[in-house]
Design an enzyme around this catalytic site. Structure first.
Site, PDB file in Angstrom:
ATOM      1  N   LYS A  73      30.715  37.455 -29.885  1.00  0.00           N
ATOM      2  CA  LYS A  73      31.213  36.181 -29.455  1.00  0.00           C
ATOM      3  C   LYS A  73      32.796  36.973 -28.979  1.00  0.00           C
ATOM      4  CE  LYS A  73      32.653  31.645 -30.614  1.00  0.00           C
ATOM      5  NZ  LYS A  73      32.644  30.632 -31.712  1.00  0.00           N
ATOM      6  N   SER A 110      31.181  26.535 -29.980  1.00  0.00           N
ATOM      7  CA  SER A 110      31.880  27.420 -29.129  1.00  0.00           C
ATOM      8  C   SER A 110      31.266  28.518 -28.683  1.00  0.00           C
ATOM      9  CB  SER A 110      33.244  27.642 -29.486  1.00  0.00           C
ATOM     10  OG  SER A 110      33.438  28.146 -30.699  1.00  0.00           O
ATOM     11  N   SER A 129      30.074  25.453 -34.835  1.00  0.00           N
ATOM     12  CA  SER A 129      30.246  26.415 -33.415  1.00  0.00           C
ATOM     13  C   SER A 129      29.044  27.299 -33.441  1.00  0.00           C
ATOM     14  CB  SER A 129      31.408  27.006 -33.302  1.00  0.00           C
ATOM     15  OG  SER A 129      32.419  26.072 -32.868  1.00  0.00           O
TER      16      SER A 129
END
Length: 456
Positions: free
Chosen positions: A74, A148, A172
């Site tokens: 990420k 996210s 997330s």
């Protein structure tokens, strides 16, 4: 059948496959599939292949737990040799000199980092879009993969990589896992090094793993946590457990999709037949829990924005979010007492329960649209309506896992959430593996299911 991270590592350790060959396979799939999905902010083609060759030449590769496993990371943690985008267009482009501790552990374990995945700006909201573009759900391109960690989830659900790193401050990891039919685990506070942004959203945010199987998630988590024993728990049977089931919405007036409720009760029935003691008892969410988590969400975003050299270009929705965060900080928040009262409520429920099962989502995945162009209130309301089951366990700092639970009439995957006390990551993984064995799920989105020779 898609080859798993567990199988890839075993093949590279034994010399049956080369890390370079497997990296080439992953990079080929990214080239074929990511143009329409936009999972990756950057693909590390040349560097990934060079790193794979180092693993192939290593005399110790037989002992590397992630030997040759292609992994997506990420884009809000430091990867040496790359800049960290964090979804901010025009942000700092300084190349990172060193890896984040979690990334360093992945590399040391033999993982090959093939790319950095897209996130919403500052990872604030629960759909993955920004000025960079809109990341799409492999199950349905008109839907978001959540956020996210949506780029990481899309990369795994489309079969581009077997596993991915993510992190979770208000759901997330678990939300994208639920939206894309994956396993996703948020460990409890302190299990994995966090050090995310400027204070890890007041210790609500944790690094964790996304994968298509419980064993893969366990393997990745074991490396990030520095706890090799976690990789083994998904392969062994566990004791009979006391399992609480709650489908009540965490917020008054919130509607929970009836198919999600039915899926949760279906998992409970499955566990009851398997011999576990299942107790249908609604969790009483303290009225202070929601505001306490929201205060950390606002203030945490403001703390992260303070790291920017120039915040004038922030999206309007994010700028307003951080403005509220400044007000929270100016009035002495967030206050530790709110977390303490929430933990006490959780402990009361868990006095005679080992694991709590809830729906993972209240409503199906959000539309894949430019949420970054919409107002702050529209974003917050959309997030709350579909993601309300997640934040409480960030506030508590307890481990929680998303697990596939069937297919919704819309054709999207459904998911349940499993929660345990602090230190219960292994318990969640054991129970998740049992559910997977009893009721397997599609490994990747149907459109990307393999039709030819598998990679393994």
């Amino acid at each position: 059948m898609e080859i798993t991270a567990v199988d890839i590592a075993a093949a590279v350790q034994s010399g049956r496959r080369s890390a370079r060959e497997l990296a080439e396979h992953a990079l080929g799939r990214i080239a074929e599939r990511d143009r329409e999905l936009l999972a990756f902010r950057i693909v590390r083609s040349e560097r990934a292949l060079a790193e794979a060759e180092v693993i192939d030449a290593s005399p110790d590769r037989h002992s590397l737990p992630l030997a040759g496993v292609p992994i997506a990371v990420k884009d809000n943690v430091a990867v040496a040799g790359e800049f960290t985008g964090n979804g901010v267009a025009g942000g700092d482009r300084s190349v990172q000199a060193a890896d984040h501790e979690v990334v360093a552990r992945l590399r040391a374990a033999g993982a090959v980092i093939v790319g950095l995945t897209n996130v919403p700006e500052l990872c604030v909201f629960g759909a993955t879009d920004s000025k960079i573009g809109i990341t799409r759900n492999p199950w349905d391109g008109d839907r978001s993969p959540g956020g996210s960690s949506g780029g990481s989830a899309t990369a795994v659900a489309a079969g581009m990589v077997p596993v991915a790193h993510g992190n979770d401050g208000m759901g997330s990891i678990r939300l994208p896992a639920a939206c894309t039919g994956l396993v996703g685990i948020k460990p409890g506070l302190g299990t994995v090094p966090a050090n995310l942004g400027n204070g890890s959203w007041f210790d609500m945010s944790e690094n964790g793993s996304l994968g298509t199987t419980v064993a893969d998630c366990a393997l990745l988590l074991s490396v990030m946590a520095g706890k090799p024993e976690l990789a083994e728990v998904a392969r062994t049977g566990g004791p009979q457990l006391r399992i609480g089931v709650s489908v009540k919405a965490p917020l008054a007036g919130l509607t929970v999709d009836r198919d999600f409720v039915a899926a949760t009760r279906g998992v409970a029935d499955l566990l009851s037949v398997a011999g576990h003691q299942v107790i249908s008892r609604e969790f009483r969410y303290p009225i202070t829990g929601g505001p306490a988590a929201m205060a950390r969400w606002f203030a945490g975003a403001e703390m992260d924005a303070r790291l920017l050299a120039n915040r004038s270009g922030l999206e309007k929705r994010v700028a307003r979010h951080t403005l509220i965060g400044r007000a929270v900080l100016a009035t002495g928040g967030p206050r530790p007492s709110a977390r303490t009262s929430w933990v006490r409520a959780a402990e009361r429920y868990f006095a005679d329960v080992d694991v709590l099962v809830t729906p993972m989502l209240a409503q199906p995945a959000l539309p894949a649209i430019a949420w970054s162009d919409r107002g702050w209130a529209a974003n917050v309301m959309a997030n709350v309506r579909y993601a309300a089951f997640a934040p409480a366990w960030n506030l508590a700092g307890w481990p929680a896992m998303a697990l596939p639970a069937g297919i919704h009439p819309s054709g999207l995957p459904m998911s349940v959430q499993l929660i345990a006390r602090p230190g219960g990551e292994g318990l969640l993984l054991k129970l998740g593996a049992e559910i997977e064995q009893l009721r397997p799920w599609p490994r990747v989105a149907p459109r990307y299911a393999p039709t030819g020779k598998p990679a393994g």
